[in-house]
Scaffold this motif. Sequence first.
Motif, PDB file in Angstrom:
ATOM      1  N   VAL A 179      -6.270   7.145   4.588  1.00 23.94           N
ATOM      2  CA  VAL A 179      -5.426   5.536   4.478  1.00 23.94           C
ATOM      3  C   VAL A 179      -6.110   5.414   2.959  1.00 23.94           C
ATOM      4  CG1 VAL A 179      -5.913   3.357   4.855  1.00 23.94           C
ATOM      5  CG2 VAL A 179      -5.342   5.134   6.811  1.00 23.94           C
ATOM      6  N   MET A 180      -7.396   5.665   2.799  1.00 25.94           N
ATOM      7  CA  MET A 180      -7.784   5.457   1.572  1.00 25.94           C
ATOM      8  C   MET A 180      -7.506   5.861   0.412  1.00 25.94           C
ATOM      9  SD  MET A 180      -9.509   2.600   2.428  1.00 25.94           S
ATOM     10  CE  MET A 180      -9.996   2.169   0.718  1.00 25.94           C
ATOM     11  N   GLN A 182      -4.276   7.106   0.316  1.00 24.57           N
ATOM     12  CA  GLN A 182      -2.957   6.600   0.195  1.00 24.57           C
ATOM     13  C   GLN A 182      -3.085   5.184  -0.596  1.00 24.57           C
ATOM     14  OE1 GLN A 182      -1.736   5.509   4.212  1.00 24.57           O
ATOM     15  NE2 GLN A 182      -1.740   7.622   4.782  1.00 24.57           N
ATOM     16  N   ARG A 183      -4.231   4.265  -0.357  1.00 28.43           N
ATOM     17  CA  ARG A 183      -4.291   3.039  -1.341  1.00 28.43           C
ATOM     18  C   ARG A 183      -4.658   3.412  -2.632  1.00 28.43           C
ATOM     19  NH1 ARG A 183      -5.077  -1.321   2.080  1.00 28.43           N
ATOM     20  NH2 ARG A 183      -6.546  -2.617   0.915  1.00 28.43           N
ATOM     21  N   LEU A 198       0.301  -1.666  -4.398  1.00 36.47           N
ATOM     22  CA  LEU A 198      -0.565  -2.699  -3.667  1.00 36.47           C
ATOM     23  C   LEU A 198      -1.042  -3.754  -4.705  1.00 36.47           C
ATOM     24  CD1 LEU A 198      -2.516  -2.969  -1.498  1.00 36.47           C
ATOM     25  CD2 LEU A 198      -4.130  -1.742  -2.498  1.00 36.47           C
ATOM     26  N   PHE A 253       3.333   2.241   0.628  1.00 33.17           N
ATOM     27  CA  PHE A 253       2.195   3.107   1.222  1.00 33.17           C
ATOM     28  C   PHE A 253       2.997   4.005   2.579  1.00 33.17           C
ATOM     29  CE2 PHE A 253      -1.280   1.320  -0.465  1.00 33.17           C
ATOM     30  CZ  PHE A 253      -1.234  -0.030  -0.577  1.00 33.17           C
TER      31      PHE A 253
END
Lengths: 236, 236
Positions: free
Chosen positions: A187-188, A190-191, A198, A216
């Motif tokens: 997830v991080m 992806q960020r 974002l 995302f």
Amino acid sequence: MVKIKKDHNAEERILAAAKKVFTTKGMAGARMQDIADEAGINKALVHYYFRDKDKLFEVVFLAEAQKFFPKINSIFNSEVPLFEKIENFVAEYIDEMQENPYLPWFVMNELHRDPDQFMYKIWGEKNLPKPQKLLEQIEKEVKKGTIKRISPIHLLMNLLSMTIFPFVARPMLTRNLRLNETQFKEVMDQRKKKSQNLFLIQSGNSFYEKNTDPLFFSAFSFDGADRATPGITKSL
Amino acid sequence: MVKIKKDHNAEERILAAAKKVFTTKGMAGARMQDIADEAGINKALVHYYFRDKDKLFEVVFLAEAQKFFPKINSIFNSEVPLFEKIENFVAEYIDEMQENPYLPWFVMNELHRDPDQFMYKIWGEKNLPKPQKLLEQIEKEVKKGTIKRISPIHLLMNLLSMTIFPFVARPMLTRNLRLNETQFKEVMDQRKKKSQNLFLIQSGNSFYEKNTDPLFFSAFSFDGADRATPGITKSL
DNA sequence: ATTTTTGTTAACCATTTGGTTAAACTATAT
DNA sequence: ATATAGTTTAACCAAATGGTTAACAAAAAT
């Protein structure tokens, strides 16, 4: 014949142990005995190498925090375009935090304990962060109409929040969102990759329309596959 | 003749003192003597009312945290539309944190110290947060095309990050952004009011085009006036 | 080989700190 | 007034904890 195996180096063992103990228990909660035990040596030896608890903490803490924070300056004051800058910042910080998961907590902790002392230790007298350059760039893009008008304060707050907070609140997030460590890392990542979406869409980037990518990846996609992973969805 | 002045109520004074000391120094750093001093009473009296340190901490902490966290459930599970929900959440939380500035730190601290214990204390066995409803709503809006596809994980992360982090990192932000307490409060009030812009544009809301308001007023506007405040801008 | 320096330990010490106790004080009931 | 129950305090105690010491071991220098 070179002795590669130097893992019986007491000093390093103490530092590693101290890092661990200070991080998990905090300065006040950490016991010198814990650190000695963790390092597998006698307590007196900790004092032999690092006089007292305060000194040890200072060494551990400063070593970590000083390499963590001042990066802001160099990234924000660099000559690259705004969007690239933001991307660099996010990538750099998420990487750093991936490698040192304890760091954000550590920093926030000290920051809270004694903000002035902390700031002084990190940045010194004259080395305070100067977001001037960044603010000018934001203002320029705003005037150009590339991004909608936004208070740099809020843009910065959002940037820092979305980058740092997930690591600070990691125990809560992983537990409540039912993420294991691997998933959290993903997830991080992806960020990191999607920081443009974002942060720039967030700030009202007019590139918005050009952005045909889903933000995302698709929803519920953790493992890189572009499909739902019902187990996680359900339990979420 | 009613005695309004009941501020010599020891129990309450202890609680208030404990809240303050625990918050600033943490559980391990707090001294029973500090708490007694802060309350202006004898140390033994603290034990008289709250047996031992652990019990006292539990009372103080749970009282605060239990009213803070479970709100998530009631807001996220309510029947109001997604956008309203988000607005409610942000407003509710920012208000709560404005009134109890120590709370986010307190919570994060305990959370970090012992995540499982913490979660159990807050939510109990069966009362875990169920974002199901929220996720469904997001998915619905995504399918309707009202907002662009976004992983609920990231939407939630962003929402929590941008709402909570500024309070956790308050000492750093106020110092580095050169904000005094009044200005900080104003900035957070702005975030509350503009949460729609903040969070929905961030998630790719297609209402975007309708939004003619500048995001968070104009840049550099702290005092409510819609003009630049050069002092702050410069020093930023 | 032996002296000196560096590294390491067990035992110890002084202070801090959470917690107790017994006595005193206060208000209220009898 | 006096007994009683609740409140508050000073003095005390035991355990925990940061830090020291002296003796010893290993390595380096002579």
